[in-house]
Design a protein around this motif. Sequence first.
Motif, PDB file in Angstrom:
ATOM      1  N   ALA A   1       6.122   9.782  -1.254  1.00 23.40           N
ATOM      2  CA  ALA A   1       6.072   8.342  -1.543  1.00 23.40           C
ATOM      3  C   ALA A   1       5.308   7.610  -0.447  1.00 23.40           C
ATOM      4  N   ALA A   2       5.548   7.979   0.817  1.00 22.01           N
ATOM      5  CA  ALA A   2       4.836   7.349   1.933  1.00 22.01           C
ATOM      6  C   ALA A   2       3.337   7.636   1.862  1.00 22.01           C
ATOM      7  N   LEU A   3       2.973   8.861   1.501  1.00 22.58           N
ATOM      8  CA  LEU A   3       1.560   9.206   1.342  1.00 22.58           C
ATOM      9  C   LEU A   3       0.932   8.361   0.234  1.00 22.58           C
ATOM     10  N   SER A   4       1.647   8.211  -0.869  1.00 19.56           N
ATOM     11  CA  SER A   4       1.146   7.379  -1.972  1.00 19.56           C
ATOM     12  C   SER A   4       0.899   5.958  -1.494  1.00 19.56           C
TER      13      SER A   4
ATOM     14  N   ALA B   1      -2.687   1.581   0.181  1.00 18.65           N
ATOM     15  CA  ALA B   1      -3.011   0.575   1.195  1.00 18.65           C
ATOM     16  C   ALA B   1      -4.429   0.753   1.727  1.00 18.65           C
ATOM     17  N   ALA B   2      -4.931   1.982   1.707  1.00 18.76           N
ATOM     18  CA  ALA B   2      -6.289   2.266   2.179  1.00 18.76           C
ATOM     19  C   ALA B   2      -7.349   1.878   1.149  1.00 18.76           C
ATOM     20  N   GLY B   3      -6.910   1.517  -0.066  1.00 17.31           N
ATOM     21  CA  GLY B   3      -7.847   1.022  -1.062  1.00 17.31           C
ATOM     22  C   GLY B   3      -8.327   2.013  -2.103  1.00 17.31           C
TER      23      GLY B   3
ATOM     24  N   ARG C   1       0.293  -0.242  -9.169  1.00 12.06           N
ATOM     25  CA  ARG C   1      -0.782  -0.809  -8.342  1.00 12.06           C
ATOM     26  C   ARG C   1      -2.109  -0.100  -8.565  1.00 12.06           C
ATOM     27  N   VAL C   2      -2.068   1.191  -8.832  1.00  9.18           N
ATOM     28  CA  VAL C   2      -3.257   1.988  -9.147  1.00  9.18           C
ATOM     29  C   VAL C   2      -2.861   2.990 -10.231  1.00  9.18           C
ATOM     30  N   PRO C   3      -3.819   3.476 -11.006  1.00 11.72           N
ATOM     31  CA  PRO C   3      -3.482   4.498 -11.988  1.00 11.72           C
ATOM     32  C   PRO C   3      -3.137   5.824 -11.322  1.00 11.72           C
TER      33      PRO C   3
END
Length: 173
Positions: free
Chosen positions: A31-34, A39-41, A76-78
């Motif tokens: 989850a943290a990696l996701s 956050a990195a875009g 937030r992203v696919p």
Amino acid sequence: MRKRVELRGILPAMVTPFTGDGARLDEAALAALSDRLIAAGVGGLIPCGSTGEFVSLSHAERRRVTEVVVEAARGRVPVVPQTGALTTAETIELSRHAEAAGAAAVMIVPPYYEAPPWEDIVQHYRAVSAAISCSWRAKWKLVSVMSRWKCLAMLWRWITAPTLSAMALAPQS
């Protein structure tokens, strides 16, 4: 009606973190990696790909990885999990699960152990496509022993199939 999703930007193939003893999936780290990637875009996330060592994961682990990443992404992203497996039935099961979990699309490698004939691969993708309503992408590593022209002719036949959403091509290493 097939749900279409437009994918843009970089969609990294994610690693699959395990606990220090290797006994179980490290869901908090995943989850943290996701979150960090979002956050990195990045434009989306691809769990259970070859970078995530999907062939070493049980089907239960693959399903849980997909669930954790979809939950962490929170729309937030696919999320586009790789759902390819050794058999069409397994691929359909994993693809249906990913769709039910909230994946925007699925990425599917062809059956990879026996190297089935081209027509069988086409039938494999058609069967999976008929079983799901989300968008799907075929990932195909070009076989180095094929002539370029033969490969291009087969790809053209495949690309012109009405059910294919997109194809990611990578040279065989």
